[in-house]
Write a protein that holds these residues in place. Structure first.
Motif, short mmCIF file in Angstrom:
data_model
loop_
_atom_site.label_atom_id
_atom_site.label_comp_id
_atom_site.label_asym_id
_atom_site.label_seq_id
_atom_site.Cartn_x
_atom_site.Cartn_y
_atom_site.Cartn_z
N ARG A 1 2.85 11.21 -8.21
CA ARG A 1 1.83 11.38 -9.25
C ARG A 1 2.21 10.61 -10.50
O ARG A 1 1.35 10.01 -11.16
CB ARG A 1 1.66 12.87 -9.57
N ARG B 1 -6.37 12.75 -4.34
CA ARG B 1 -6.96 12.33 -3.06
C ARG B 1 -5.97 11.52 -2.24
O ARG B 1 -5.88 11.67 -1.02
CB ARG B 1 -8.22 11.52 -3.36
N GLN B 2 -5.21 10.66 -2.90
CA GLN B 2 -4.22 9.84 -2.20
C GLN B 2 -3.07 10.69 -1.65
O GLN B 2 -2.57 10.44 -0.55
CB GLN B 2 -3.68 8.76 -3.15
N ARG C 1 -4.34 12.40 1.42
CA ARG C 1 -4.41 11.44 2.50
C ARG C 1 -3.00 11.14 3.04
O ARG C 1 -2.81 10.96 4.25
CB ARG C 1 -5.07 10.16 2.00
N PHE C 2 -2.02 11.10 2.14
CA PHE C 2 -0.64 10.83 2.53
C PHE C 2 -0.13 11.92 3.48
O PHE C 2 0.48 11.62 4.52
CB PHE C 2 0.24 10.76 1.27
N ALA D 1 -0.36 7.95 -8.27
CA ALA D 1 -1.11 8.43 -7.10
C ALA D 1 -2.07 9.53 -7.51
O ALA D 1 -1.73 10.43 -8.28
CB ALA D 1 -0.15 8.93 -6.03
N THR D 2 -3.30 9.47 -7.01
CA THR D 2 -4.29 10.49 -7.30
C THR D 2 -4.12 11.67 -6.33
O THR D 2 -3.42 11.57 -5.32
CB THR D 2 -5.71 9.93 -7.17
N HIS E 1 0.85 -1.20 0.00
CA HIS E 1 0.00 0.00 0.00
C HIS E 1 0.88 1.24 0.00
O HIS E 1 1.93 1.27 0.65
CB HIS E 1 -0.91 -0.02 1.23
N TYR E 2 0.44 2.26 -0.74
CA TYR E 2 1.26 3.47 -0.84
C TYR E 2 1.43 4.18 0.50
O TYR E 2 2.40 4.90 0.74
CB TYR E 2 0.66 4.42 -1.88
N LEU E 3 0.47 4.01 1.44
CA LEU E 3 0.57 4.66 2.74
C LEU E 3 1.68 4.06 3.61
O LEU E 3 2.04 4.64 4.63
CB LEU E 3 -0.77 4.58 3.48
#
Length: 780
Positions: free
Chosen positions: A290, A297-298, A301-302, A294-295, A3-5
C-alpha cells in the motif's frame, strides 16, 4: 519487473512453507471430486459396456415401415448408424446339412457397430449369394471357408451359398435370441429366399450428443408412426441418461454432485481459514505494498491470483492421484465381484471427472480467497510504518476472569475476538463433522442393499410333503461338518385350529431354536423370549392385523384330536414366516412343539456356511440325504456375490471416510499452527510482562478448544439434520428402516476433532518454549 502481479511467484516461493496446508486442501478437494466423478463414470462405462454386450448398441427399433420412411430416418443428422435387421427363427425350418439354423440379415455396419459382432475367420458377406455361419458348424457340419453350402428351405428345396466367414458364437445372441447355430447374410440375400414370416425391423443408433427423447418424438410426428411401431432399448437409454425423469445415470451423477458440493464447501472454509492465517502473518507485507501505491483492488487481485497460482501445481497433483486411485479401485472391484464389475475399465480416463474437478477446484479457490483478499485490502499504509500489524481487532468487552482462570479466559476471548476468523474456524470444523455424518449414511445403505439378513440360509432342505419328516439326527451330522457355520431346523404344524378371545382361527405353529429366538428379539414388542425358550407351553405370537392378543393370554389349540392350552409369553411385530394372510403364526421351543404334537423331525433345515465354502461342500451336505423325500434350495453363490458386492462398496465408502478424517486432522493441525504463528508477537508481549510458558500453553489450549467445541456444536446442529435427510432418502424410503441418531459415527468424529485439537497444540507449544522472548517479539 513491469507489473506488480509479477510478485506473486516470488511471494509464493518465499512463503511456500506457510502455504503448504492451503495447497494440500486444494489437492484434496480436487482429489475427492475427481475420484467421486471418476468412479461414477467408470461404473457407468462398465454398465454401459455390459448392457451393449447383452443386447447391442442400438437405441430404437422401427417396425412395419417402408423404405422411404427408413431413408427419411437415416438422413437425420442425429443418426450415427441405421439399417435393416431381419431375423428368422430356427423353428422356421431352415437347415444346413440337416442342422436347424437361425438366420440374421443386415449390412456390415449394423452387424459390427450396432450388434458389436465380429468375424473370427474370413469376412462379412457382401453379395446376396454369400453367407457367414457359426463357427460351431465348421466342425459339426464339415463346412470350410470359401466352400459352397446348401441352405435347405422348409419346403425341401435348397439354395447354394458361398461361405465367406465364420462368426464368433459368443456374440450371436445379440443378433437373435436362439440357441441354434446362425447364418448371417445381407438383406438382399434374405430377399432371394422369399421368407414369409421374417421378423423385420429398422434399427437405429443415435448420437450421444443429441436429446434422444425429443428426437424420437419428432421422428414419430414427422413420419406418422404409432407407439406400437417403435421399441426402445430402455436399459441402455436409462444408463445413458436418455430417458425423461429419474434415470440411473442422473441419480449417480446427482449423488456425486451433492457430495462434491459438500466437499467443496468444506474445502472453501479450510482454504479460506488457511489464507486468513497466511494473510495475518504478512500484514506488514501488504501494508508495504500500500505504501508503494497499490490500491485495495490490486491487493485483492494479488491474493486471488496467489491462490490460483497454487492451483497450478495442486490441481494436477490431485488429478494424477485421483486417476491412480480410480484405476486401483476399478481393478479391485473387478477382482472382488467380477459378475457385477467385469466390464469396468481398469485403465480408463474419465474426462468428466477431470473437467469437473478442475472447475470445482478453481471455483473453490476463488470463493475461498474472497474473505482473505478483502482482509488484506483493508491493511492501511500506516500499518507498515507503525509496525502495529497484529492488533486489528477492537476489544469492547474484557475476558471473563470470574468463571475461568486468566489464561483460559484469554484463550476463549482471543478465539472470539475476530468474528470472521472465528466463524471460519468453527464453520470448517462443523462442515467436517457434517461431511463425515453425510458419508456415514452410505454404510447403512450398503448394509441394507447388499448384506443379506442375518437369518438368510445358503442351503435349505425342505420336506417334500411339508411334514416333520426330516430325521433330527441328520441335523447333528450336518453341524459336525467343519465348513458349516450354523445349521438349524424348524418343525411346522400347518392350519392348526386355535381359539382365543372367544373366537376361532387358523394358525401355523412353528418351532424355533436358540439362533432363531435370538434373531426374533429384534421384533419383540412385548413380553419375554427367554420364557418361551426355557418353559414349556409358552409361545410367541406375531401381531398381524387387529388381533387382540396380550402377553399372558391363554390360547387353546386343537392338535391330534385333543385340545391343549398354551400361554402367550411374548408378542412380535413381524416375522418373515408370517406370510399367509388370515392365518395366525405362533413360535415355540422344540421341546414345547414335541410335547404338543408328538413330532420330533424337522420340516425345514437351514444351513449357513463358512466364507470359504464352495459348491462341492453343498453337494457333500446334499449327499447325506440318500433316502430322498426332500427338496434342496441352494443360494450359496448368490449370498456370496452379495457379500462380495458389500465388500467392494465398503472399500469405497470407508476410503472416503478415511480421507474426510484425514482432511479434518490436517485442517485442525494446520489451523492451530498457523494461528500460533500469526500471533508470535502477541505471545512474546505476554511472556515479556510475566506470563509463564505453562500459562501460555493453557491459553493456546483454551483457544483451540473454543474452536473445537463450538465447531462440534455447529456440526451437530447442521450434520444431524443432513444425516436425517440423506438417510430417509436412501434408506427409509426404500427399506422402511426408521432413522435414529448415529451415535457411533457422531462420537467417533467428535472424539477425532477434540483429540486432534489438543494434539495440535503440542507442536506450537514446544516451538514457543524453545524461542526467547526477543525472538517472539521480532518474529515475522
Amino acid at each position: 519487473m513491469k507489473h506488480y502481479l509479477k510478485l506473486v511467484p516470488i511471494s509464493a516461493k518465499i512463503h511456500r512453507k506457510q502455504s503448504k496446508m492451503t495447497r494440500i486442501c486444494i489437492t484434496l478437494a480436487v482429489l475427492l471430486v475427481a475420484v467421486m466423478f471418476g468412479l461414477a463414470d467408470m461404473y457407468l462405462q462398465g454398465v454401459t459396456q455390459h448392457q451393449m454386450e447383452e443386447s447391442g448398441n442400438w437405441h430404437y427399433e422401427f417396425y412395419s415401415i417402408d423404405t422411404q420412411t427408413a431413408s427419411f430416418i437415416s438422413a437425420r443428422p442425429e443418426i450415427e448408424v441405421a439399417g435393416w435387421h431381419n431375423t428368422v427363427s430356427s423353428e422356421a425350418g431352415y437347415s444346413i446339412k440337416e442342422q436347424p439354423i437361425a438366420i440374421s440379415a443386415q449390412n456390415k455396419s449394423v452387424f459390427e457397430n450396432i450388434f458389436l459382432n465380429g468375424i473370427t475367420e474370413g469376412e462379412y458377406p457382401d453379395t446376396p449369394n454369400e453367407i457367414a455361419i457359426s463357427s460351431s458348424l465348421k466342425n459339426t457340419a464339415s463346412v470350410s471357408l470359401n466352400g459352397t453350402v446348401e441352405l435347405y428351405k422348409p419346403d425341401g428345396s435348397a439354395a447354394d451359398y458361398l461361405v465367406v466367414g465364420f462368426l464368433d458364437d459368443t456374440e450371436t445372441s445379440r443378433l437373435i435370441s436362439d440357441d441354434m447355430p446362425i447364418a448371417v447374410m445381407t438383406p438382399e440375400g434374405l430377399g432371394t429366399l422369399a421368407v414369409p414370416n421374417a421378423n423385420e425391423s429398422y434399427v437405429v443408433q443415435f448420437s450421444r450428443l443429441c436429446n434422444i427423447p425429443d428426437t424420437i418424438n419428432d421422428v414419430k410426428a414427422s413420419n406418422n408412426l404409432s407407439d406400437e411401431q417403435i421399441t426402445g432399448n430402455i436399459p441402455l437409454l436409462s444408463i445413458q441418461g436418455q430417458i425423461e425423469g429419474k434415470t440411473g445415470v442422473n441419480q449417480i451423477y446427482q449423488v456425486a454432485f451433492i457430495l462434491s458440493v459438500i466437499v467443496m464447501l468444506t474445502c472453501i472454509l479450510m482454504i479460506s481459514s488457511s489464507l486468513n492465517s497466511n494473510v495475518a502473518e504478512r500484514t506488514e507485507f501488504f501494508g508495504m505494498l500500500r505504501c508503494l501505491g497499490a490500491t485495495k483492488r490490486q491487493i485483492m487481485r494479488f491474493v486471488r491470483l496467489e491462490g490460483l497460482y497454487w492451483c497450478k501445481t495442486a490441481i494436477p497433483i490431485g488429478i494424477i492421484f485421483s486417476i491412480v486411485i480410480v484405476w486401483i479401485l476399478s481393478a479391485a472391484m473387478r477382482v472382488i465381484n467380477s459378475q457385477w464389475f467385469s466390464s469396468m475399465p481398469i485403465l480408463g480416463i474419465s474426462w468428466i471427472s477431470i473437467i469437473a474437478s478442475i472447475l470445482l477446484g478453481l471455483l473453490t479457490v476463488l470463493l475461498a480467497a474472497r474473505s482473505p483478499a478483502k482482509r488484506a485490502a483493508k491493511v492501511s499504509p500506516l500499518t507498515a510504518v507503525s509496525g502495529n500489524a497484529e492488533q486489528t481487532a477492537s476489544f469492547r468487552k474484557a475476558a471473563n476472569t470470574k468463571t475461568f482462570k486468566i489464561e483460559t479466559a484469554l484463550g476463549i476471548h482471543h478465539a472470539k475476538a475476530k468474528k470472521r476468523n472465528y466463524i471460519l474456524m468453527t464453520g470448517a470444523f462443523a462442515v467436517c463433522i457434517t461431511l463425515f455424518l453425510s458419508f456415514s449414511t452410505l454404510v447403512d445403505f450398503m448394509k441394507n442393499a447388499f448384506v443379506p439378513p442375518v437369518y438368510t440360509p445358503e442351503l435349505s432342505i425342505v420336506s417334500e410333503t411339508n411334514t416333520c419328516s426330516i430325521d433330527n439326527e441328520l441335523l447333528e451330522q450336518i453341524t459336525q461338518n467343519d465348513v458349516v457355520k450354523r445349521a438349524y431346523g424348524r418343525m411346522f404344524a400347518y392350519n392348526v385350529p386355535v381359539e382365543y378371545s372367544g373366537k376361532s382361527h387358523n394358525a401355523n405353529l412353528i418351532s424355533y431354536e436358540e439362533n432363531q429366538f435370538k434373531w426374533a428379539a429384534d421384533t419383540l414388542v412385548a413380553g419375554s423370549i427367554e420364557t418361551v425358550m426355557q418353559q414349556e407351553n409358552q409361545v410367541l405370537f406375531v401381531q398381524a392385523g387387529n388381533a387382540d392378543v396380550q402377553v399372558g393370554d391363554n390360547i387353546t389349540l386343537s392338535i391330534n384330536d385333543s385340545t391343549q392350552t398354551v400361554t402367550v409369553a411374548g408378542i412380535l411385530s413381524d416375522s418373515p414366516l408370517a406370510r399367509v394372510e388370515g392365518t395366525e403364526t405362533f413360535f415355540c421351543s422344540e421341546k414345547t412343539f414335541t410335547a404338543l404334537t408328538g413330532e420330533k423331525g424337522y420340516t425345514i433345515i437351514d444351513i449357513q456356511f463358512e466364507n470359504n465354502a464352495s459348491s462341492e461342500d453343498v453337494k457333500a451336505i446334499e449327499n447325506l440325504f440318500t433316502d430322498g423325500g426332500v427338496i434342496f434350495s441352494d443360494s450359496l453363490s448368490q449370498v456370496q456375490q452379495q457379500r462380495n458386492l458389500y465388500h467392494t462398496f465398503a472399500v469405497l465408502v470407508y476410503g472416503f471416510l478415511s480421507i474426510i478424517v484425514a482432511i479434518t486432522i490436517f485442517h485442525i493441525m494446520n489451523t492451530i499452527n498457523m494461528g500460533v504463528a500469526a500471533k508470535m508477537k502477541e505471545y512474546g508481549g505476554m511472556r515479556a510482562i510475566g506470563m509463564s510458558d505453562r500459562q501460555l500453553i493453557k491459553m493456546i489450549v483454551a483457544e483451540a478448544g473454543t474452536y473445537a467445541i463450538n465447531g462440534v456444536i455447529g456440526g451437530c446442529i447442521i450434520g444431524l439434520p443432513m444425516h436425517w435427510v440423506i438417510y430417509v432418502s436412501l434408506i427409509t424410503n426404500i427399506w422402511g428402516t426408521a432413522w435414529s441418531v448415529p451415535f457411533i459415527p457422531l462420537i467417533l468424529i467428535i472424539a477425532i476433532v477434540l483429540f486432534t485439537s489438543l494434539l495440535a497444540v503440542r507442536g506450537p507449544a514446544k516451538r514457543l518454549q524453545r524461542m526467547s522472548i526477543i525472538e517472539n517479539i521480532s518474529a515475522q
